[in-house]
Design a protein around this motif. Structure first.
Motif, PDB file in Angstrom:
ATOM      1  N   LEU A  70      53.919  44.646  41.103  1.00 41.34           N
ATOM      2  CA  LEU A  70      54.086  43.966  41.818  1.00 41.34           C
ATOM      3  C   LEU A  70      53.283  42.450  42.117  1.00 41.34           C
ATOM      4  O   LEU A  70      52.036  42.355  42.019  1.00 41.34           O
ATOM      5  CB  LEU A  70      53.495  45.118  43.088  1.00 41.34           C
ATOM      6  N   TYR A  71      54.831  41.661  42.396  1.00 43.74           N
ATOM      7  CA  TYR A  71      53.211  40.436  43.419  1.00 43.74           C
ATOM      8  C   TYR A  71      53.874  39.587  44.452  1.00 43.74           C
ATOM      9  O   TYR A  71      54.876  40.199  45.305  1.00 43.74           O
ATOM     10  CB  TYR A  71      53.889  38.991  42.081  1.00 43.74           C
ATOM     11  N   THR A  72      52.837  40.264  45.410  1.00 42.76           N
ATOM     12  CA  THR A  72      52.922  39.639  47.130  1.00 42.76           C
ATOM     13  C   THR A  72      52.460  38.048  47.042  1.00 42.76           C
ATOM     14  O   THR A  72      51.917  37.385  46.813  1.00 42.76           O
ATOM     15  CB  THR A  72      52.282  40.205  47.812  1.00 42.76           C
ATOM     16  N   SER A  73      53.571  37.346  47.099  1.00 44.17           N
ATOM     17  CA  SER A  73      53.628  35.961  47.347  1.00 44.17           C
ATOM     18  C   SER A  73      53.396  35.924  48.807  1.00 44.17           C
ATOM     19  O   SER A  73      53.513  36.257  49.404  1.00 44.17           O
ATOM     20  CB  SER A  73      55.178  35.091  47.051  1.00 44.17           C
ATOM     21  N   PRO A  74      52.307  34.702  48.364  1.00 47.07           N
ATOM     22  CA  PRO A  74      51.438  35.058  50.048  1.00 47.07           C
ATOM     23  C   PRO A  74      51.980  33.843  50.485  1.00 47.07           C
ATOM     24  O   PRO A  74      51.293  32.270  50.268  1.00 47.07           O
ATOM     25  CB  PRO A  74      49.762  34.575  48.970  1.00 47.07           C
TER      26      PRO A  74
END
Lengths: 345, 345
Positions: free
Chosen positions: A103-107
DNA sequence: CTGAAAGCGCTTACAG
DNA sequence: CTGAAAGCGCTTACAG
């Protein structure tokens, strides 16, 4: 980073214990042994692996195979329940195909997206990205990995796009309100530059333009969140021309609208109708319960992952549109004043 | 799974283009070249890498190094905002140390946890696990990886434990309500077998036992969620002895309690006081806003990751307790009826 | 200051 | 049916 741990058994250790070669171990454990290894030896290998607690080294396998059975899922923020659902759906489908998810949460809130690939820590086979702002897309598609976009502009360089039927959702909202007799609308819009919100604005404007006397008396933008929703709705409600219906881009903004109405001494839905989008848990937590468009987040993630898996198999899944539903609850009613409902529903 | 993509450049390609050996490329790109490679060649390597869009193969590096700079974060469910915050905090700290995070959501609701390591798709250096049920722990600690537990029984075989001060939180709730004059309490408890909820029950019971006349007239268990909270609270409120305060283990259960009260024609806080735990977004979305214990989810994840990073460096971080805070809002008041407040606050 | 070589653990042609 | 060998891309002693 690993300290003085008991050394992990390798396939060589298993081979030794079972009295076979490493090749046989690999064949058996990958279940490619039928007709190539005798059942007795196969069983011996499995026993040895079990006894040793053997687990194949994923890095070695990935290196050898050139693929990782891992997909990257990119969402703006997980603290938003909608994206948590998308993630859950994607993980569910991926797991069924023995594919892992990173998972990557795009800030969104902390400036431009950092490189999602740097932080992944895994070799990736494909990318599933949801509701990204336009610039974020460039980074993703530039990587050359199979990419499936969710809730985004179709055909923007992705192998496939899976969208909830945003246009239908907003159409349902507008027509519901119009049929109740509302003519003066305000749009409490999400202050996010992405396809999904542009689409909502576009359809709302188009639907109102089609009905004589119906008008958008104001559009107020706010970052998605309760506090900002309060501010935006307050301004909408105190404008020269007061709307009888607040169409909110998101349930959180709608909750803000409730609070703004209350502060101004206005009752929902008697004095002002409010609608949301998403159907988050909060939609039924508030009083009155919120009329909103249910976006199938879990199914969106699942369908997106299915499309990505298909793309990875070399297929071309194209664009999928998922149906949405208007959930009528207590926050919408006939507008106040002398006006009688125009159309009946 | 990767189709006919342009082949990814390797360190060999970079070496060729820069006219140096692979070893030099590695040294330069890992920033271990000072005093070993001439500045001019170092710059040439960086230029070549840039031009080629080179990105080191993580699988190969992990295989070679035997560690991955990747940590596994295990939470029960991401659709719960509290855990989304924990995750965000953990990711933030990990990113600062150039460590990636792989997320595993232990499917609490779908039976026993599947093997988190099978689905990880990455070689892991350590594990950060939050609020796990007792059995789930066994799987995690059995793996032999450095393990940091969050919101869990201290000293249960983890390298470190980081907990919000649950006992203090419940103590604040009980004393707040007692000082308002409440004597008949019901506990709307989370139906989850974990340390954090046992602790809440224990402290609530102890606090009430310490005050003459104060009693727990009932405990109702419910899975965490609004609908189940409604059912549990309804039963609590319709028992022979009606409580004047509903102490809920979680904000979602508290929202359920609001709805149950409303159904029964009871007003919050005039007829019944309600408290929650967590301070989720929903706590200020509802009316009246919810008196609750703010658990520092983001900070919990951050402190947990710091402890894990320390453990991976060979340090022994031990147990950390994070302070919590009672946020008094509109859902608690003096109990109805003739009773006058007992103690003043 | 620089390069050739070994090896991380796995999988898969290939030879028997 | 089985095993010896090569090689995925990287990093790090080691030799120069």
């Amino acid at each position: 980073m690993r300290g003085a741990l008991p050394p992990r058994p390798t396939s060589r250790d298993v081979a030794e214990r079972a009295g076979v070669s490493q090749a046989t171990v690999s064949l058996v454990l990958r279940d490619r042994w039928h007709g190539r290894v005798s059942p007795a030896r196969a069983e011996a290998v499995r026993a040895a692996a079990r006894e040793l607690g053997y687990r194949p080294n994923v890095a070695a396998r990935t290196l050898r195979l050139g693929r990782s059975r891992t997909a990257l899922v990119v969402v703006p923020a997980l603290t938003n329940e909608f994206f948590a659902r998308v993630h859950a759906g994607a993980v569910r489908v991926a797991a069924g195909d023995d594919v892992g998810v990173v998972l990557y949460t795009s800030p969104l809130e902390t400036g431009p997206a950092r490189d999602p690939f740097a932080s992944a820590g895994a070799t990736l086979d494909g990318v599933l990205a949801s509701s990204m702002a336009a610039e974020a897309l460039a980074v993703l598609s530039g990587e050359g990995l199979p990419l499936v976009m969710l809730d985004s502009e179709p055909g923007a360089g992705a192998a496939a796009t899976v969208n909830p039927d945003i246009a239908a959702g907003m159409r349902l909202v507008a027509r519901h309100l119009l049929s109740l007799g509302h003519r003066r609308f305000a749009h409490v819009a999400a202050d996010v530059d992405s396809w999904t919100f542009r689409e909502r604005a576009r359809v709302l404007a188009a639907e109102l333009a089609a009905v004589r006397g119906a008008r958008l008396v104001g559009t107020r933008r706010a970052p998605i969140g309760v506090a900002d929703g309060v501010l935006a709705a307050e301004r909408a409600l105190t404008a020269a021309e007061r709307p009888t219906a607040l169409v909110c881009d998101d349930d959180m903004l709608a909750v803000g609208a409730y609070k703004a109405a209350r502060r101004l001494g206005l009752r929902v839905p008697d004095d002002v109708s409010v609608t949301g989008f998403d159907d988050l848990t909060v939609a039924t937590a508030v009083e009155p319960e919120l009329t909103t468009v249910r976006l199938p987040g879990e199914e969106l993630g699942a369908a997106g992952m299915r499309a990505l898996l298909a793309a990875l198999r070399g297929e071309s899944p194209g664009t999928t549109v998922l149906p949405v539903e208007l959930v009528r609850r207590g926050s919408t009613a006939v507008p106040p004043g002398p006006a009688a409902p125009g159309t009946r529903e």
